[in-house]
Design a protein around this motif. Structure first.
Motif, PDB file in Angstrom:
ATOM      1  N   VAL A   1      -7.296  -9.096  10.107  1.00  0.00           N
ATOM      2  CA  VAL A   1      -6.270  -8.549   9.629  1.00  0.00           C
ATOM      3  C   VAL A   1      -6.202  -6.939   9.772  1.00  0.00           C
ATOM      4  O   VAL A   1      -6.976  -6.270   9.494  1.00  0.00           O
ATOM      5  CB  VAL A   1      -6.404  -8.508   7.962  1.00  0.00           C
ATOM      6  N   LEU A   2      -4.882  -6.356  10.268  1.00  0.00           N
ATOM      7  CA  LEU A   2      -4.713  -5.025  10.387  1.00  0.00           C
ATOM      8  C   LEU A   2      -4.087  -4.562   8.970  1.00  0.00           C
ATOM      9  O   LEU A   2      -3.178  -5.044   9.050  1.00  0.00           O
ATOM     10  CB  LEU A   2      -3.827  -4.708  11.466  1.00  0.00           C
ATOM     11  N   ALA A   3      -4.593  -4.008   8.230  1.00  0.00           N
ATOM     12  CA  ALA A   3      -4.570  -4.005   6.725  1.00  0.00           C
ATOM     13  C   ALA A   3      -4.086  -2.784   6.133  1.00  0.00           C
ATOM     14  O   ALA A   3      -4.720  -1.551   6.516  1.00  0.00           O
ATOM     15  CB  ALA A   3      -5.671  -4.392   5.874  1.00  0.00           C
ATOM     16  N   ASP A   4      -3.105  -2.695   5.539  1.00  0.00           N
ATOM     17  CA  ASP A   4      -2.829  -1.511   4.927  1.00  0.00           C
ATOM     18  C   ASP A   4      -3.402  -1.241   3.509  1.00  0.00           C
ATOM     19  O   ASP A   4      -4.569  -2.113   3.263  1.00  0.00           O
ATOM     20  CB  ASP A   4      -1.145  -1.415   4.423  1.00  0.00           C
ATOM     21  N   ALA A   5      -3.574  -0.201   2.603  1.00  0.00           N
ATOM     22  CA  ALA A   5      -4.316   0.006   1.709  1.00  0.00           C
ATOM     23  C   ALA A   5      -4.396  -1.478   0.490  1.00  0.00           C
ATOM     24  O   ALA A   5      -5.648  -1.706   0.275  1.00  0.00           O
ATOM     25  CB  ALA A   5      -3.841   1.173   0.914  1.00  0.00           C
ATOM     26  N   ASN A   6      -3.619  -1.828   0.457  1.00  0.00           N
ATOM     27  CA  ASN A   6      -3.308  -2.837  -0.623  1.00  0.00           C
ATOM     28  C   ASN A   6      -3.987  -4.184  -0.079  1.00  0.00           C
ATOM     29  O   ASN A   6      -4.778  -4.693  -0.815  1.00  0.00           O
ATOM     30  CB  ASN A   6      -2.044  -3.322  -0.889  1.00  0.00           C
ATOM     31  N   ASP A   7      -3.852  -4.364   1.112  1.00  0.00           N
ATOM     32  CA  ASP A   7      -4.515  -5.462   2.134  1.00  0.00           C
ATOM     33  C   ASP A   7      -5.777  -5.386   2.292  1.00  0.00           C
ATOM     34  O   ASP A   7      -6.600  -6.396   2.158  1.00  0.00           O
ATOM     35  CB  ASP A   7      -3.462  -6.255   3.021  1.00  0.00           C
ATOM     36  N   VAL A   8      -6.383  -3.992   2.322  1.00  0.00           N
ATOM     37  CA  VAL A   8      -7.777  -4.168   2.469  1.00  0.00           C
ATOM     38  C   VAL A   8      -8.490  -4.423   1.367  1.00  0.00           C
ATOM     39  O   VAL A   8      -9.443  -5.128   1.443  1.00  0.00           O
ATOM     40  CB  VAL A   8      -8.016  -2.419   2.813  1.00  0.00           C
ATOM     41  N   ASN A   9      -8.092  -4.012   0.009  1.00  0.00           N
ATOM     42  CA  ASN A   9      -8.424  -4.603  -1.167  1.00  0.00           C
ATOM     43  C   ASN A   9      -8.567  -6.271  -1.221  1.00  0.00           C
ATOM     44  O   ASN A   9      -9.659  -6.770  -1.709  1.00  0.00           O
ATOM     45  CB  ASN A   9      -7.905  -4.132  -2.391  1.00  0.00           C
ATOM     46  N   ARG A  10      -7.617  -6.990  -0.815  1.00  0.00           N
ATOM     47  CA  ARG A  10      -7.518  -8.157  -0.686  1.00  0.00           C
ATOM     48  C   ARG A  10      -8.478  -8.866   0.070  1.00  0.00           C
ATOM     49  O   ARG A  10      -8.884  -9.978  -0.217  1.00  0.00           O
ATOM     50  CB  ARG A  10      -6.019  -8.743  -0.367  1.00  0.00           C
ATOM     51  N   CYS A  11      -8.616  -8.296   1.506  1.00  0.00           N
ATOM     52  CA  CYS A  11      -9.673  -8.731   2.596  1.00  0.00           C
ATOM     53  C   CYS A  11     -10.960  -8.732   1.819  1.00  0.00           C
ATOM     54  O   CYS A  11     -11.637  -9.600   2.340  1.00  0.00           O
ATOM     55  CB  CYS A  11      -9.555  -7.956   3.729  1.00  0.00           C
ATOM     56  N   GLN A  12     -11.339  -7.581   1.321  1.00  0.00           N
ATOM     57  CA  GLN A  12     -12.319  -7.296   0.671  1.00  0.00           C
ATOM     58  C   GLN A  12     -12.901  -8.395  -0.137  1.00  0.00           C
ATOM     59  O   GLN A  12     -14.038  -8.975  -0.253  1.00  0.00           O
ATOM     60  CB  GLN A  12     -12.922  -5.950   0.185  1.00  0.00           C
ATOM     61  N   ALA A  13     -11.860  -8.888  -1.029  1.00  0.00           N
ATOM     62  CA  ALA A  13     -12.078  -9.705  -2.315  1.00  0.00           C
ATOM     63  C   ALA A  13     -12.232 -11.114  -1.672  1.00  0.00           C
ATOM     64  O   ALA A  13     -13.233 -11.688  -2.260  1.00  0.00           O
ATOM     65  CB  ALA A  13     -10.950  -9.491  -3.110  1.00  0.00           C
TER      66      ALA A  13
ATOM     67  N   LEU B   1      -3.549 -10.919  12.240  1.00  0.00           N
ATOM     68  CA  LEU B   1      -2.352 -10.502  11.203  1.00  0.00           C
ATOM     69  C   LEU B   1      -2.263  -8.999  11.043  1.00  0.00           C
ATOM     70  O   LEU B   1      -3.311  -8.255  11.104  1.00  0.00           O
ATOM     71  CB  LEU B   1      -2.860 -11.418   9.924  1.00  0.00           C
ATOM     72  N   CYS B   2      -1.113  -8.901  10.497  1.00  0.00           N
ATOM     73  CA  CYS B   2      -0.811  -7.314  10.158  1.00  0.00           C
ATOM     74  C   CYS B   2      -0.161  -7.288   8.970  1.00  0.00           C
ATOM     75  O   CYS B   2       0.909  -8.138   8.865  1.00  0.00           O
ATOM     76  CB  CYS B   2      -0.112  -6.482  11.422  1.00  0.00           C
ATOM     77  N   SER B   3      -0.452  -6.360   7.994  1.00  0.00           N
ATOM     78  CA  SER B   3       0.249  -5.951   6.679  1.00  0.00           C
ATOM     79  C   SER B   3       1.994  -5.988   7.102  1.00  0.00           C
ATOM     80  O   SER B   3       2.201  -5.324   7.961  1.00  0.00           O
ATOM     81  CB  SER B   3      -0.235  -4.704   5.932  1.00  0.00           C
ATOM     82  N   LYS B   4       2.682  -6.598   6.389  1.00  0.00           N
ATOM     83  CA  LYS B   4       4.209  -6.319   6.483  1.00  0.00           C
ATOM     84  C   LYS B   4       4.872  -4.988   6.606  1.00  0.00           C
ATOM     85  O   LYS B   4       5.587  -4.452   7.294  1.00  0.00           O
ATOM     86  CB  LYS B   4       4.954  -7.291   5.484  1.00  0.00           C
TER      87      LYS B   4
ATOM     88  N   LEU C   1       1.818 -10.286   7.550  1.00  0.00           N
ATOM     89  CA  LEU C   1       1.056 -10.821   6.396  1.00  0.00           C
ATOM     90  C   LEU C   1       1.984 -10.119   5.381  1.00  0.00           C
ATOM     91  O   LEU C   1       2.035  -9.073   4.898  1.00  0.00           O
ATOM     92  CB  LEU C   1      -0.108 -10.455   6.319  1.00  0.00           C
ATOM     93  N   GLU C   2       2.685 -10.882   4.625  1.00  0.00           N
ATOM     94  CA  GLU C   2       3.613 -10.697   3.479  1.00  0.00           C
ATOM     95  C   GLU C   2       2.558 -10.186   2.223  1.00  0.00           C
ATOM     96  O   GLU C   2       1.661 -10.926   2.073  1.00  0.00           O
ATOM     97  CB  GLU C   2       4.565 -11.649   3.032  1.00  0.00           C
ATOM     98  N   PRO C   3       3.286  -9.250   1.462  1.00  0.00           N
ATOM     99  CA  PRO C   3       2.307  -8.805   0.387  1.00  0.00           C
ATOM    100  C   PRO C   3       2.384 -10.042  -0.738  1.00  0.00           C
ATOM    101  O   PRO C   3       1.182 -10.022  -1.657  1.00  0.00           O
ATOM    102  CB  PRO C   3       3.104  -7.495  -0.196  1.00  0.00           C
ATOM    103  N   THR C   4       3.435 -10.876  -0.595  1.00  0.00           N
ATOM    104  CA  THR C   4       3.205 -11.843  -1.504  1.00  0.00           C
ATOM    105  C   THR C   4       2.616 -13.253  -1.113  1.00  0.00           C
ATOM    106  O   THR C   4       2.323 -14.176  -2.032  1.00  0.00           O
ATOM    107  CB  THR C   4       4.669 -12.490  -1.931  1.00  0.00           C
ATOM    108  N   ASP C   5       2.009 -13.144   0.112  1.00  0.00           N
ATOM    109  CA  ASP C   5       1.154 -14.237   0.606  1.00  0.00           C
ATOM    110  C   ASP C   5      -0.038 -14.434  -0.129  1.00  0.00           C
ATOM    111  O   ASP C   5      -1.034 -13.391  -0.512  1.00  0.00           O
ATOM    112  CB  ASP C   5       0.937 -14.176   2.043  1.00  0.00           C
ATOM    113  N   ASN C   6      -0.729 -15.611  -0.407  1.00  0.00           N
ATOM    114  CA  ASN C   6      -1.887 -16.062  -0.915  1.00  0.00           C
ATOM    115  C   ASN C   6      -2.817 -15.936   0.295  1.00  0.00           C
ATOM    116  O   ASN C   6      -2.613 -16.598   1.178  1.00  0.00           O
ATOM    117  CB  ASN C   6      -2.211 -17.196  -1.422  1.00  0.00           C
ATOM    118  N   LEU C   7      -3.558 -14.660   0.490  1.00  0.00           N
ATOM    119  CA  LEU C   7      -4.117 -14.411   1.613  1.00  0.00           C
ATOM    120  C   LEU C   7      -5.232 -15.361   2.135  1.00  0.00           C
ATOM    121  O   LEU C   7      -5.418 -15.858   3.370  1.00  0.00           O
ATOM    122  CB  LEU C   7      -5.091 -13.112   1.600  1.00  0.00           C
TER     123      LEU C   7
END
Length: 250
Positions: free
Chosen positions: A98-110, A144-147, A171-177
């Motif tokens: 995942v090429l992640a923005d700040a929000n998705d970094v947190n989701r990927c870590q979780a 994947l890349c953050s929308k 990768l939509e911000p509303t997607d269940n990762l």
């Protein structure tokens, strides 16, 4: 209507599993020994090749579906590229990034999903030097890349990812990762480009035969739906495992 013999398919999958375990499959996979080749003086040119015997390897073999087409012209007939989400995981070694923005970094870590912060790409790679980008991106099967950043891919990395068929998917911000990644892992592409021979992973030799069978039938039926003349364009269908034999099922 399917023209695959379901009983023959099931027997093939069961015997591929036995073969991968090094168990005797009787004469199900017939492969006779090849005789030695001799020259005119009776001297051996090529030694005799023994019949193949089952062997167990130290890794889990993938089962593949192979299809040969007929009466289909790659230059004239329509090409297609359809994503198909299979009911069961086709293989286990697919790598997703995942090429992640700040929000998705947190989701990927979780969720413990591999990621790279998007804002570090520009300082890590030079878009005018595609070599390092290719070597890095080819380590992954799916990117994947953050929308929020998808529109900046070319600006940061240039056209390299598209050229090597690693164009990131949004990768939509509303997607269940977790669900999104699971869906990607179960996705194959039913596509026709230039060659009449097609193949896809459809399971592991350790999977239940009925699970692999469902994957096989969904893949072949999706292919048939995309062909100009349906089953009339199918020449031959084989099932085989990574190190095992092939068995014709159509």
């Amino acid at each position: 209507m399917t023209q695959i013999n379901q009983q023959k398919l099931r027997e093939t999958l069961v015997n591929l599993e036995k073969y991968a375990k090094g168990q005797d499959c009787g004469d199900f996979f017939v492969r006779t020994a090849k005789k030695a080749e001799l020259d005119h003086a009776g001297q051996i040119i090529k030694a005799e090749k023994p019949a193949r015997t089952p062997k167990q390897y130290k890794f889990t073999e993938t089962i593949e579906l192979q299809v040969g087409l007929k009466n289909y012209d790659p230059k004239k007939d329509p090409r297609f590229n359809a994503a198909l989400v299979l009911p069961n995981l086709p293989k286990t070694n697919t790598r997703i990034l995942v090429l992640a923005d700040a929000n998705d970094v947190n989701r990927c870590q979780a969720e413990k999903i591999e990621y790279v912060p998007f804002d570090t790409l520009a300082s890590t790679y030079d878009k005018t030097k595609p070599g390092p980008i290719k070597r890095w991106a080819k380590k992954y099967d799916i990117i994947l890349c953050s929308k929020s950043q998808i529109k900046n891919i070319v600006k940061v990395l240039g056209p390299t990812l598209t050229k090597i068929n690693r164009q990131p998917l949004p990768l939509e911000p509303t997607d269940n990762l977790k669900n999104k990644v699971d869906e990607m892992l179960r996705t194959i592409r039913i596509q026709f480009k230039k060659v009449l021979g097609l193949n896809w992973p459809v399971g592991q030799v350790s999977d239940k035969p009925e699970d692999v069978q469902r994957n096989v039938m969904m893949a072949i039926n999706t292919l048939v739906d995309n062909l100009k003349k349906g089953w009339q364009n199918i020449k031959v269908v084989y099932i085989h495992s990574t190190m095992g034999p092939s068995k014709r099922i159509f």
